[in-house]
Structures are given as C-alpha cells and as structure tokens.
Design an enzyme around this catalytic site. Structure first.
Site, PDB file in Angstrom:
ATOM      1  N   GLU A  78      40.315  43.678  39.689  1.00  0.00           N
ATOM      2  CA  GLU A  78      41.113  43.817  38.244  1.00  0.00           C
ATOM      3  C   GLU A  78      40.066  44.894  37.815  1.00  0.00           C
ATOM      4  OE1 GLU A  78      40.730  40.743  35.460  1.00  0.00           O
ATOM      5  OE2 GLU A  78      42.744  41.177  34.982  1.00  0.00           O
ATOM      6  N   GLU A  89      43.787  30.749  32.524  1.00  0.00           N
ATOM      7  CA  GLU A  89      44.435  32.036  32.406  1.00  0.00           C
ATOM      8  C   GLU A  89      43.447  33.165  32.837  1.00  0.00           C
ATOM      9  OE1 GLU A  89      47.518  31.959  32.012  1.00  0.00           O
ATOM     10  OE2 GLU A  89      47.888  30.050  31.002  1.00  0.00           O
ATOM     11  N   CYS A 120      44.899  41.550  31.216  1.00  0.00           N
ATOM     12  CA  CYS A 120      45.236  40.859  32.415  1.00  0.00           C
ATOM     13  C   CYS A 120      46.792  40.756  33.109  1.00  0.00           C
ATOM     14  CB  CYS A 120      45.145  39.424  32.108  1.00  0.00           C
ATOM     15  SG  CYS A 120      45.927  38.517  30.641  1.00  0.00           S
ATOM     16  N   LYS A 146      34.978  28.208  21.689  1.00  0.00           N
ATOM     17  CA  LYS A 146      33.949  29.183  21.883  1.00  0.00           C
ATOM     18  C   LYS A 146      34.339  30.696  22.150  1.00  0.00           C
ATOM     19  CE  LYS A 146      31.781  31.341  25.275  1.00  0.00           C
ATOM     20  NZ  LYS A 146      31.076  32.793  24.188  1.00  0.00           N
TER      21      LYS A 146
HETATM   22  P1  NDP Z   1      34.311  36.333  31.202  1.00  0.00           P
HETATM   23  O1  NDP Z   1      35.283  35.615  31.877  1.00  0.00           O
HETATM   24  O2  NDP Z   1      33.137  36.467  31.689  1.00  0.00           O
HETATM   25  O3  NDP Z   1      34.348  35.904  29.468  1.00  0.00           O
HETATM   26  C1  NDP Z   1      35.346  35.141  29.060  1.00  0.00           C
HETATM   27  C2  NDP Z   1      34.902  34.013  28.334  1.00  0.00           C
HETATM   28  O4  NDP Z   1      34.209  33.161  28.984  1.00  0.00           O
HETATM   29  C3  NDP Z   1      33.714  34.446  27.089  1.00  0.00           C
HETATM   30  O5  NDP Z   1      33.763  33.913  26.030  1.00  0.00           O
HETATM   31  C4  NDP Z   1      32.469  34.380  27.779  1.00  0.00           C
HETATM   32  O6  NDP Z   1      31.356  34.211  27.003  1.00  0.00           O
HETATM   33  C5  NDP Z   1      32.830  32.918  28.571  1.00  0.00           C
HETATM   34  N1  NDP Z   1      32.076  32.530  29.740  1.00  0.00           N
HETATM   35  C6  NDP Z   1      30.949  33.401  30.463  1.00  0.00           C
HETATM   36  N2  NDP Z   1      30.596  32.771  31.362  1.00  0.00           N
HETATM   37  C7  NDP Z   1      30.776  31.331  31.153  1.00  0.00           C
HETATM   38  C8  NDP Z   1      30.408  29.977  31.817  1.00  0.00           C
HETATM   39  N3  NDP Z   1      29.662  30.190  32.802  1.00  0.00           N
HETATM   40  N4  NDP Z   1      30.998  28.912  31.136  1.00  0.00           N
HETATM   41  C9  NDP Z   1      31.889  28.884  30.295  1.00  0.00           C
HETATM   42  N5  NDP Z   1      32.087  29.991  29.611  1.00  0.00           N
HETATM   43  C10 NDP Z   1      31.763  31.351  30.049  1.00  0.00           C
HETATM   44  O7  NDP Z   1      34.693  37.987  30.681  1.00  0.00           O
HETATM   45  P2  NDP Z   1      33.853  39.090  30.611  1.00  0.00           P
HETATM   46  O8  NDP Z   1      33.691  39.347  29.187  1.00  0.00           O
HETATM   47  O9  NDP Z   1      32.353  39.265  31.239  1.00  0.00           O
HETATM   48  O10 NDP Z   1      34.742  40.362  31.259  1.00  0.00           O
HETATM   49  C11 NDP Z   1      34.406  40.780  32.744  1.00  0.00           C
HETATM   50  C12 NDP Z   1      35.776  40.999  33.303  1.00  0.00           C
HETATM   51  O11 NDP Z   1      36.553  39.839  33.384  1.00  0.00           O
HETATM   52  C13 NDP Z   1      36.592  41.985  32.823  1.00  0.00           C
HETATM   53  O12 NDP Z   1      36.009  43.334  33.152  1.00  0.00           O
HETATM   54  C14 NDP Z   1      37.766  41.719  33.206  1.00  0.00           C
HETATM   55  O13 NDP Z   1      38.115  42.343  34.562  1.00  0.00           O
HETATM   56  C15 NDP Z   1      37.985  40.342  33.251  1.00  0.00           C
HETATM   57  N6  NDP Z   1      38.354  39.612  31.960  1.00  0.00           N
HETATM   58  C16 NDP Z   1      39.959  39.216  31.983  1.00  0.00           C
HETATM   59  C17 NDP Z   1      40.428  38.767  30.969  1.00  0.00           C
HETATM   60  C18 NDP Z   1      41.715  38.032  31.015  1.00  0.00           C
HETATM   61  O14 NDP Z   1      42.361  38.283  29.834  1.00  0.00           O
HETATM   62  N7  NDP Z   1      42.287  37.798  32.380  1.00  0.00           N
HETATM   63  C19 NDP Z   1      39.693  38.870  29.648  1.00  0.00           C
HETATM   64  C20 NDP Z   1      38.543  39.216  29.697  1.00  0.00           C
HETATM   65  C21 NDP Z   1      37.882  39.456  30.974  1.00  0.00           C
HETATM   66  P3  NDP Z   1      30.378  35.512  26.991  1.00  0.00           P
HETATM   67  O15 NDP Z   1      31.214  36.630  26.315  1.00  0.00           O
HETATM   68  O16 NDP Z   1      29.324  34.890  26.263  1.00  0.00           O
HETATM   69  O17 NDP Z   1      29.898  35.677  28.459  1.00  0.00           O
END
Ligand code: NDP
Length: 471
Positions: free
Chosen positions: A378, A244, A278, A169
């Site tokens: 973050e 991660e 990250c 996904k």
């Molecule tokens: P998320 O952690 O919400 O999203 C990452 C992935 O998880 C997406 O594919 C998302 O889908 C999915 N996801 C969301 N909710 C669920 C759930 N309940 N069960 C399973 N999968 C889920 O990150 P965001 O895109 O909302 O970003 C928000 C913040 O997260 C950023 O501002 C940043 O601080 C942090 N972030 C950190 C990352 C890293 O590499 N460590 C990467 C991205 C974000 P969907 O997009 O549909 O919500």
C-alpha cells in the site's frame, strides 16, 4: 499560532496530565500552524474511568433515548458542517470536494445508525432461548488521519447506538479537526463520560487503550502493521476487535468494458482522497489486447487528476498529509523505476509551482507485474500500477493474488458478466461500473485488510454481546 491545550474527559475540556506536545504543520506549505498538547497513560486511565462509570447508566438507555442522543449529535455537527470541511482542507490538505464528502459521510453515518435503531431487533429467538444483544462495554476507538472526523463519527455513533461508551484516540495530525468536532459533540449535550477523547501518540495513548482491562472492544482504522500490534495486545484482556486496515484494490477492466467511461473512473478510483485511501483502486488490470488503447486514454484523461491548492473546486489531488508521507510516496515511485516498471505518467519530485507543500505528481506505471512491490504494498499516494492480463482467469488470479482483500472494482458492459467475476473476488466489497457506497452495506476486509465489518447491521452487532436466556 493555534494552541490546543485540552483533551476531553467526562463531559469537559480538561488539561492533559501528559506534557508532550505535537507541532501541527500545514501540508500545503509546511508552515507551523499550531501546537497540540498530548495526553499520556494517566489520561487514558481517567478517560476509561469516566467511560466505565457512564456505561452503568448508558447501557440501560432505551432505543428511543439513544435515537434522541444521535439526533442531537447529528444536529450539532450539521450546524458547523462547512467549518468542519474547511478545517479539514487546511489541516489535512484533502481536496474541498473530498472533504465536503467526508463531512457528509460523517453526518450520514449518524443518520444511518438512527435508521438502523428504528428496525434493529435487540431481542431474538434461537431455538428455545431468548437472545438479548447487550452492549459490549467501553469501546476504544483509534483512528487515522485520512478522514479523521468521518471515522470518529462512524465509530462513535455505532457505539452510542449499541449503548456503549467510548474512549477515542484520533491521529495527532488531525488535532484541529478533532478540536472542532469536540466543540460540536460537547454542544450536542450527551451524558458525561459517554465519549472521551485523548489526543496522544499511538505507542503511548493507543497502546494504553489496547492494554486497558476496562476496555471491552477496540475499533481501529489504520495500517495493517499497527492493526497487528493492536490485535496482539488486545488478546491479553480478550478484547473484541474490529480492524479496518490497508488495501491494494484491483480494478478489473473486463474485455467488454466501455473504456471511455471506465478509464476516467479508474483515475478517480486510484487518486481519490489524493491517493491516501485504503479503498483506492491502485492496481488497474487490463486485457493485453486493449493495453495500447488504455495507455492512450489514461493520457487523454489525466486532466481530471488536477494537483493543486486543495481549497479550489477543480482540485482532485492535494498535498500528502505530512513530509513523511510525501517521502514514503517518493520512495515507492523510485522503487517502481528500479523494479523495471515503465513510468508512463508523472514521476519523482514535486509538480512545478507547488514546491512548498507535500505535493506529488500523479503517477502511472505500466508494464507492472504483480510480483513487484509497487503492486503488492500500500503506497497511500497517487500512484497507479497498470498490469495486463491474458484472459479472464488470469485477471481473477491476479486480482486475488494479494495479502489484502478490502475492495475491488469491476467494469463490464454486462452486469451479469461483472457479477460473475465479482463472485470470485476475495474482497469485502466489489463495486461494479462505478464508485458506489451504501452506508447500510457492510464494510471491511478479507485477509490482511482486517477483521470484522463496520456499517449497518454487521457494524452494530460488533458492539454487542449475545446473551442467551433459557427458561
Ligand atoms: P497507523 O496505522 O500507524 O496509524 C493509525 C492510528 O493508529 C493513529 O491514530 C496512530 O497514532 C495509531 N497507532 C500507531 N501505533 C499504535 C499502537 N502501537 N497502538 C495503538 N495505536 C497506534 O498509520 P500511519 O499514520 O503511521 O500511516 C502509515 C501507513 O499506514 C500509511 O502510509 C498507509 O499506508 C497506512 N494507513 C492506512 C490507513 C487506512 O485507512 N487503511 C489509514 C492511515 C494509514 P499515531 O498517529 O500517534 O501514530
């Protein structure tokens, strides 16, 4: 208008059962570029059924067969590397330099898994037992938007190396990038059902993957809060998890550091991937005795941090991926001001002439203390917090005073000195005097930066179950 109307199940592009759609908006000018069809729980069920069926035979493949499949995957992606890079620039807004690197990382991760398979021991001895490392089962792979295809390729190639099949996904913000990658993977000619991709919302498709009893393991990259939700959900079916998550990485400039090289590096470390990383070095720890020098050098070197059209070669910082992410970063800049940090460079609002997109002014706060929220949370944008310390003990204490523990940077004139400090940092990776990467080295976090490791031997073992056979 681009319309992506399919997901990918059992070796074929297919219409989703889900009826929801997602608007693909350009981060560069906020125009509508396309519409992505989203899957639902029913689509996850179909994808898992295909992966489960494929696992029966794929788990029995030889190492040589899996190396051949990985090579096919690599070659198919390699043929369209430039397109993959360009679509990432357009859809995500990453700088061309970063996106090129990201495509290369995707390819390298596949090559690394090939190299690993050539030497990995799937059968070992433990006491009198023979231990067979067997593929764990169907892997659920959930990825974010900040290096979408690179995450997918890294995780999928490791799953394949282990003999697992996968249901993926991606972030729906990466719909066009996913579609192009899927075309490559389809062309690679892997057996049907080995990988399946369901675009969809996290709380629908991601949640269904987390709950599904026929998924044995989840590999997730994203925010710590979502990682916790997944971990809670995964335990009901006792899934293995690799998480991660976020970071708030310290970049420690030791007293003896050469600031002329350490400061440009600190700017790169903070603003890599437009700050949406990250591993970004977002807390710069500076000896109090050298703070004035550092402030001056930061100003002098800010020409590196060029914000602008991500397709231009000299751009370091593109737009934030979405309006929501832009607003989140703005809120943190405002918060830093309210918390009493000194705004040294940048600030609220958009840079001149870049009003149409989600562009942020690269921002530096000085006089930050480690209890401020801008030092603890973050931000995921180009915002650097400069914190001064009295002595090395305090530097190490501040570096470790965080809920996170993904990465740390140390700069020093002496490798021995830097290594001594590195040994005391609670983080999964410590980079000394530079932005270094090795795809064979484990990657992952201490504390709330995650669970488990990716890459190399550690990454592969996370897709395997040890079975001890005692004769
Ligand atoms: P998320 O952690 O919400 O999203 C990452 C992935 O998880 C997406 O594919 C998302 O889908 C999915 N996801 C969301 N909710 C669920 C759930 N309940 N069960 C399973 N999968 C889920 O990150 P965001 O895109 O909302 O970003 C928000 C913040 O997260 C950023 O501002 C940043 O601080 C942090 N972030 C950190 C990352 C890293 O590499 N460590 C990467 C991205 C974000 P969907 O997009 O549909 O919500």
């Amino acid at each position: 208008m681009i319309r992506i109307n399919s997901i990918y199940i059992n070796g074929a592009f297919t219409a989703p059962h889900g009826t929801a759609t997602f608007d693909l908006i350009s981060p560069i000018d906020n125009t509508l570029q396309g519409i992505l069809a989203l899957g639902d729980e029913e689509d996850v069920n179909r994808a898992v059924a295909a992966a489960k069926a494929a696992f029966q035979t794929f788990s029995q493949t030889t190492v040589a067969q899996r190396i051949a499949f990985l090579q096919q995957m690599h070659d198919a992606i390699s043929r369209r590397a430039d397109e993959l890079t360009n679509i990432m620039v357009q859809e995500y807004g990453g700088s061309i330099l970063f996106c090129r690197n990201s495509t290369q990382n995707a390819l390298n991760s596949i090559q690394t898994n090939i190299a690993l398979l050539q030497q990995f021991e799937f059968t070992r001895k433990a006491g009198t037992a023979t231990v067979r490392l067997e593929p764990v089962g169907v892997a659920g792979i959930i990825t974010p938007w900040n290096a979408s295809n690179s995450f997918i390729c890294g995780k999928l190639s490791t799953a394949i190396a282990a003999g697992c099949t996968a249901v993926i996904k991606p972030s729906e913000l990466s719909g066009r990038q996913t579609q192009l990658l899927l075309e490559c993977l389809h062309e690679a000619g892997l057996p049907d059902g080995v990988f399946n991709v369901v675009n969809g919302l996290g709380n629908v498709v991601g949640a269904a993957i987390t709950a599904h009893k026929d998924i044995a393991k989840i590999s997730f990259t994203g925010s710590t809060i979502t990682g916790k939700t997944i971990a809670r959900g995964a335990v009901d079916t006792m899934k293995r998890i690799t998480l991660e998550l976020g970071g708030k990485s310290p970049n420690i400039l030791l007293e003896d550091a050469d600031l002329k090289t350490a400061i440009p590096m600190a700017i790169q470390a903070a603003y890599m991937n437009s700050g949406q990383a990250c591993i970004a070095g977002t807390r710069l720890l500076v000896p109090a005795s050298r703070i004035d020098e550092v402030k001056q050098l930061l100003k002098e070197n800010m020409d590196i941090a060029r914000v602008g059209n991500p397709a231009e070669e000299d751009t370091l910082i593109g737009p934030m991926v979405s309006q929501k992410q832009y607003e989140r970063v703005q809120q943190y800049i405002q918060l830093g001001i309210e918390e009493g940090a000194e705004l040294w460079i940048g600030g609220p609002g958009k840079p001149a002439h870049l009003e149409a997109g989600n562009f942020v002014k690269p921002t530096i706060f000085v006089n930050v203390t480690n209890d401020m929220r801008i030092a603890r949370e973050e931000i995921f944008g180009p915002v650097l917090s400069v914190i001064s310390y009295k002595d090395e003990e305090e530097a190490i204490a501040i570096a470790n005073d965080t809920d996170y523990g993904l990465l740390a940077y140390v700069s020093s004139a002496s490798d021995e000195h830097a290594n001594h400090v590195a040994a005391r940092i609670r983080a999964g990776r410590v980079l000394i005097n530079g932005l270094k990467h090795d795809p064979m080295a484990p990657f992952g976090g201490f504390k709330q930066s995650g669970i488990g490791r990716e890459y190399g031997v550690y990454g592969l073992e996370a897709y395997l179950e040890p079975k001890a056979i005692l004769n």
